[in-house]
Design an enzyme around this catalytic site. Sequence first.
Site, PDB file in Angstrom:
ATOM      1  N   ASN A  11      45.873  49.896  43.121  1.00 29.99           N
ATOM      2  CA  ASN A  11      44.802  49.577  44.070  1.00 29.99           C
ATOM      3  C   ASN A  11      44.750  48.060  44.189  1.00 29.99           C
ATOM      4  O   ASN A  11      44.259  47.377  43.291  1.00 29.99           O
ATOM      5  CB  ASN A  11      43.475  50.137  43.534  1.00 29.99           C
ATOM      6  N   LYS A  13      43.066  46.308  46.171  1.00 28.84           N
ATOM      7  CA  LYS A  13      41.735  45.806  46.566  1.00 28.84           C
ATOM      8  C   LYS A  13      41.890  44.773  47.694  1.00 28.84           C
ATOM      9  O   LYS A  13      42.802  44.895  48.503  1.00 28.84           O
ATOM     10  CB  LYS A  13      40.990  45.270  45.346  1.00 28.84           C
ATOM     11  N   HIS A  97      35.415  54.653  45.399  1.00 30.85           N
ATOM     12  CA  HIS A  97      35.617  53.635  44.357  1.00 30.85           C
ATOM     13  C   HIS A  97      34.263  53.019  44.007  1.00 30.85           C
ATOM     14  O   HIS A  97      33.408  52.842  44.873  1.00 30.85           O
ATOM     15  CB  HIS A  97      36.591  52.561  44.847  1.00 30.85           C
ATOM     16  N   GLU A  99      33.405  50.106  43.530  1.00 36.66           N
ATOM     17  CA  GLU A  99      33.066  48.900  44.318  1.00 36.66           C
ATOM     18  C   GLU A  99      32.512  49.289  45.683  1.00 36.66           C
ATOM     19  O   GLU A  99      31.620  48.621  46.214  1.00 36.66           O
ATOM     20  CB  GLU A  99      34.309  47.999  44.433  1.00 36.66           C
ATOM     21  N   GLU A 169      37.016  56.067  36.308  1.00 35.38           N
ATOM     22  CA  GLU A 169      36.999  54.616  36.158  1.00 35.38           C
ATOM     23  C   GLU A 169      35.634  54.169  35.640  1.00 35.38           C
ATOM     24  O   GLU A 169      34.694  54.008  36.431  1.00 35.38           O
ATOM     25  CB  GLU A 169      37.259  53.948  37.513  1.00 35.38           C
ATOM     26  N   GLY A 175      38.216  45.430  35.748  1.00 35.21           N
ATOM     27  CA  GLY A 175      38.388  43.994  35.918  1.00 35.21           C
ATOM     28  C   GLY A 175      37.773  43.167  34.800  1.00 35.21           C
ATOM     29  O   GLY A 175      37.635  41.951  34.924  1.00 35.21           O
ATOM     30  N   SER A 215      41.070  48.190  33.585  1.00 32.51           N
ATOM     31  CA  SER A 215      41.827  47.284  32.713  1.00 32.51           C
ATOM     32  C   SER A 215      43.037  47.951  32.057  1.00 32.51           C
ATOM     33  O   SER A 215      43.370  47.657  30.912  1.00 32.51           O
ATOM     34  CB  SER A 215      40.909  46.662  31.657  1.00 32.51           C
TER      35      SER A 215
HETATM   36  P1  13P Z   1      41.408  46.824  36.984  1.00 28.69           P
HETATM   37  O1  13P Z   1      42.724  47.460  36.610  1.00 28.69           O
HETATM   38  O2  13P Z   1      41.571  45.452  37.570  1.00 28.69           O
HETATM   39  O3  13P Z   1      40.417  46.886  35.872  1.00 28.69           O
HETATM   40  O4  13P Z   1      40.804  47.693  38.184  1.00 28.69           O
HETATM   41  C1  13P Z   1      40.721  49.075  38.044  1.00 28.69           C
HETATM   42  C2  13P Z   1      40.328  49.644  39.351  1.00 28.69           C
HETATM   43  O5  13P Z   1      39.226  49.465  39.817  1.00 28.69           O
HETATM   44  C3  13P Z   1      41.335  50.434  40.074  1.00 28.69           C
HETATM   45  O6  13P Z   1      40.772  51.106  41.149  1.00 28.69           O
END
Ligand code: 13P
Length: 255
Positions: A11, A13, A97, A99, A169, A175, A215
């Site tokens: 992803n 983003k 997601h 976010e 997640e 992150g 992560s």
């Molecule tokens: P990270 O791997 O940067 O923690 O992000 C995970 C994520 O949100 C994948 O959709």
Amino acid sequence: MASRKKLIAGNWKMNKTSADAVALVQELVGAIGRQVDVDVVVCPPFTALEGVGKVLEGSSVKLGAQNMHFEANGAYTGEISAPMLRALFATHVILGHSERRAYFGETDALVNKKLLAALKNQLRPILCVGETLAEREAGTTLKVVQTQLEAGLDGVSKELASSIIVAYEPVWAIGTGKVATTEQAQEVHGFIRGLLTKLFGEALAMRVRILYGGSMKPANAPELLAQKDIDGGLIGGASLEARSFVDLVNAAAAK
Ligand code: 13P
């Protein structure tokens, strides 16, 4: 135990111009474009889907989007529909997601509408669920995940259920460099498998891939991917660089 092919999805983003995205995916195709032991999906931003899709032609790597609208077309300024994604040869779409939920107000009901629209258009949804730190500390992790999963999958028929991919997640691990322990992750993954069994029956539930996200890195992936209900990863940060993403795909292939 049902054998589920591992799936590693990147992803990206809101990162990479279309030119940067093409450069990254060219490297990926060179390294893992013939990978058949693991399913690999990359989810660039909308603006890079077409360019990335062209590079992926003839490779085993699949194309995914990070979001979509539930209507096929209409007066929805700034939105992108499932048929538009299909026209660019996308096969997957990330939905719900954290976010999107946190910054864009996406509710379970909205995510559900999108998921049904994705299935109707032969796109495989990657449905994201996961608790915040406050929810984990309050002891409500499983309840939160259950609500998100059941509401997100409301109205999905058994015939279409096998197209679904779930991603667990934990919001506090995204992150942050703070990865869930294998026990924490497996507990929730096993719980999700149980919920899927109740919804769709055991045979189907055993076929659905449940990805871990938060992560995930080449260093922690082997242990996570060895858990019985962890079928792959949804990777953020480590998918933005060819080396770490390729290492993750190779870690999944070794399982
Ligand atoms: P990270 O791997 O940067 O923690 O992000 C995970 C994520 O949100 C994948 O959709």
